[in-house]
Design an enzyme around this catalytic site. Structure first.
Site, PDB file in Angstrom:
ATOM      1  N   ASP A 203      42.839  26.926  47.218  1.00  0.00           N
ATOM      2  CA  ASP A 203      41.630  26.748  46.404  1.00  0.00           C
ATOM      3  C   ASP A 203      41.297  28.080  45.728  1.00  0.00           C
ATOM      4  O   ASP A 203      41.947  29.109  46.006  1.00  0.00           O
ATOM      5  CB  ASP A 203      40.444  26.235  47.261  1.00  0.00           C
ATOM      6  N   GLY A 229      44.290  30.539  45.081  1.00  0.00           N
ATOM      7  CA  GLY A 229      45.174  30.323  43.940  1.00  0.00           C
ATOM      8  C   GLY A 229      44.568  29.338  42.957  1.00  0.00           C
ATOM      9  O   GLY A 229      43.549  28.703  43.241  1.00  0.00           O
ATOM     10  N   PHE A 231      45.680  26.029  40.856  1.00  0.00           N
ATOM     11  CA  PHE A 231      46.775  25.054  40.852  1.00  0.00           C
ATOM     12  C   PHE A 231      47.311  24.758  39.456  1.00  0.00           C
ATOM     13  O   PHE A 231      48.349  24.129  39.316  1.00  0.00           O
ATOM     14  CB  PHE A 231      46.417  23.764  41.610  1.00  0.00           C
ATOM     15  N   ARG A 246      39.887  14.167  45.339  1.00  0.00           N
ATOM     16  CA  ARG A 246      38.835  14.311  44.327  1.00  0.00           C
ATOM     17  C   ARG A 246      39.159  15.427  43.330  1.00  0.00           C
ATOM     18  O   ARG A 246      38.291  16.204  42.933  1.00  0.00           O
ATOM     19  CB  ARG A 246      37.485  14.581  45.000  1.00  0.00           C
ATOM     20  N   HIS A 249      40.118  13.132  39.435  1.00  0.00           N
ATOM     21  CA  HIS A 249      38.962  12.588  38.700  1.00  0.00           C
ATOM     22  C   HIS A 249      38.147  13.668  37.985  1.00  0.00           C
ATOM     23  O   HIS A 249      37.209  13.366  37.280  1.00  0.00           O
ATOM     24  CB  HIS A 249      38.076  11.724  39.622  1.00  0.00           C
ATOM     25  N   ASP A 250      38.525  14.933  38.195  1.00  0.00           N
ATOM     26  CA  ASP A 250      37.771  16.029  37.562  1.00  0.00           C
ATOM     27  C   ASP A 250      38.259  16.377  36.159  1.00  0.00           C
ATOM     28  O   ASP A 250      37.521  16.988  35.383  1.00  0.00           O
ATOM     29  CB  ASP A 250      37.918  17.330  38.376  1.00  0.00           C
TER      30      ASP A 250
HETATM   31  C1  LIG Z   1      35.600  17.995  43.617  1.00  0.00           C
HETATM   32  S1  LIG Z   1      36.097  19.324  44.631  1.00  0.00           S
HETATM   33  C2  LIG Z   1      37.121  18.481  45.798  1.00  0.00           C
HETATM   34  C3  LIG Z   1      37.350  19.290  47.028  1.00  0.00           C
HETATM   35  C4  LIG Z   1      38.167  18.631  48.126  1.00  0.00           C
HETATM   36  N1  LIG Z   1      39.508  18.319  47.713  1.00  0.00           N
HETATM   37  C5  LIG Z   1      37.440  17.402  48.641  1.00  0.00           C
HETATM   38  O1  LIG Z   1      37.942  16.278  48.462  1.00  0.00           O
HETATM   39  O2  LIG Z   1      36.361  17.575  49.209  1.00  0.00           O
HETATM   40  C6  LIG Z   1      37.254  20.163  43.613  1.00  0.00           C
HETATM   41  C7  LIG Z   1      37.862  21.395  44.261  1.00  0.00           C
HETATM   42  O3  LIG Z   1      38.861  21.900  43.376  1.00  0.00           O
HETATM   43  C8  LIG Z   1      38.770  23.309  43.380  1.00  0.00           C
HETATM   44  N2  LIG Z   1      39.371  23.795  42.131  1.00  0.00           N
HETATM   45  C9  LIG Z   1      38.886  23.625  40.882  1.00  0.00           C
HETATM   46  N3  LIG Z   1      39.732  24.165  39.982  1.00  0.00           N
HETATM   47  C10 LIG Z   1      40.767  24.682  40.687  1.00  0.00           C
HETATM   48  C11 LIG Z   1      41.948  25.349  40.322  1.00  0.00           C
HETATM   49  N4  LIG Z   1      42.235  25.589  39.037  1.00  0.00           N
HETATM   50  N5  LIG Z   1      42.809  25.745  41.303  1.00  0.00           N
HETATM   51  C12 LIG Z   1      42.511  25.503  42.625  1.00  0.00           C
HETATM   52  N6  LIG Z   1      41.399  24.852  43.021  1.00  0.00           N
HETATM   53  C13 LIG Z   1      40.532  24.447  42.074  1.00  0.00           C
HETATM   54  C14 LIG Z   1      37.307  23.588  43.513  1.00  0.00           C
HETATM   55  O4  LIG Z   1      37.084  24.900  43.978  1.00  0.00           O
HETATM   56  C15 LIG Z   1      36.884  22.509  44.513  1.00  0.00           C
HETATM   57  O5  LIG Z   1      37.015  22.959  45.837  1.00  0.00           O
END
Ligand SMILES: C[S@@+](CC[C@H](N)C(=O)[O-])C[C@H]1O[C@@H](n2cnc3c(N)ncnc32)[C@H](O)[C@@H]1O
Length: 340
Positions: A203, A229, A231, A246, A249-250
């Protein structure tokens, strides 16, 4: 001739009131009512003093919480009902206070511009808060905002991750990588269920301190590694089972395609991707949680919720062979895609 009787107004009347119910819960949380009552039942004068509130107004708010079955009243004394004790108090291991505060303080303002979001098809960060740039910069404006958001994800994860980890037999996988795994709740749930599994949670750097704290007390900390990191940019960790919970869906469709492609390329043959999202019904009119989460994604992200068929199409396009979906009773469902 008698005119036909008008249709039942109940659905409209209910929706006129629905936001008031949510706001009553957010306000009671904001005032600290549930935490105060976790220390023991109390009467209104004492509560008004401890919470710094107007006694008459507080009485109306607490009575509304009784009507919502968040509180109980025995004679003059108010007490937390079990759901408030479990989910709305800041010391409970099951707490959803982070997501509730985030909903009351942030999502509420974004949803106020839903009609404009529907007109323009874009999120509302600029309109509501004057913020531009990558979406997760807004979630994480300060350390306190980040913690609130992550505790919200954690609270929901505590409910959904055990069900997602159990949705398929994952016992033959050796190393799980949860991309954007936040506090590590899914990695922890999977390691608890599968004793031979090791996990890495990737994350953004700002997420790691809280993840470390929560994983340390999980009982499986020796099998869960935490890595900072991005992703979209950094090489993905080695794993035979990737998880995206999740995450899909972002993001806008082109980024989803890019991410699925890099996961597919990083996997060995026989490896798999587990997607945790709330699945829309085939006709997209339910379940309610997914339909409204999709609107929530409209106001605060680039993404949306999808049907199983839509996920399957994206996963096959990325190269995956077998794709299976499983609904759970939890807030998230599971899709497993295998690289053949
Ligand atoms: C909606 S949350 C979901 C978190 C977790 N997977 C859950 O189901 O509870 C999105 C997560 O993606 C992480 N995130 C967003 N952009 C990212 C990136 N470019 N690389 C790594 N993590 C990222 C955020 O920090 C956050 O923890």
């Amino acid at each position: 001739m008698t005119s036909p009787s008008p249709p039942d107004p109940a659905p409209v009347l209910d929706l006129l009131e629905a936001f008031r119910r949510s706001q009553a819960m957010f306000a009671a949380l904001d005032l600290g009512a549930f935490d105060r009552l976790a220390a023991g039942p109390a009467a209104l004068p004492e509560l008004a003093r401890d919470l710094g509130a107007d006694p008459d107004a507080l009485g109306r708010l607490l009575d509304a919480c009784v009507a919502l079955r968040l509180l109980r009243r025995d004679g003059p004394r108010y007490a937390n009902a079990p759901p408030a004790d479990a989910y709305l108090t800041s010391r409970s291991p099951l707490r959803l206070t982070g997501y509730a505060r985030y909903s009351g303080a942030v999502l509420w303002q974004l949803w106020a511009h839903l009609a404009d979001a529907a007109r323009e098809g874009t999120h509302r960060w600029k309109q509501a808060f004057g913020l531009e740039g990558p979406i997760f910069d807004h979630f994480f404006k300060s350390d306190a905002d980040r913690r609130e958001f992550l505790m919200g994800m954690h609270g929901l994860g505590q409910i959904s991750s055990p069900a997602v980890a159990a949705a398929f037999d994952l016992s033959h996988f050796r190393r799980l990588a949860d991309l954007g795994g936040a506090t590590g709740h899914l990695a922890v749930a999977a390691c608890r269920r599968y004793p031979h599994l090791r996990a890495v949670v990737l994350d953004l750097p700002g997420v790691l301190p809280l993840a470390r704290e929560l994983v340390a007390s999980s009982g499986v900390a020796d099998r869960v590694e935490l890595v900072a990191g991005d992703f979209f940019v950094d090489p993905l960790p080695e794993a035979d089972l990737f998880v995206l919970g999740r995450i899909l869906h972002d993001w806008a469709e082109d980024k989803v395609r890019r991410l699925l492609r890099s996961v597919y390329q990083r996997l060995p043959a026989g490896g798999a991707l587990l997607v945790a999202e709330k699945l829309l019904d085939d006709d997209r009119a339910g379940p309610s949680l997914a339909v409204f989460q999709s609107l929530n994604m409209l106001v605060c992200t680039e993404g949306k919720e999808r049907t199983l068929a839509e996920y399957e199409a994206l996963l096959r396009e990325a190269g995956f062979g077998r794709v299976q979906g499983r609904r759970t009773d939890a807030p998230l469902d599971a899709v497993l895609a295998v690289k053949e």
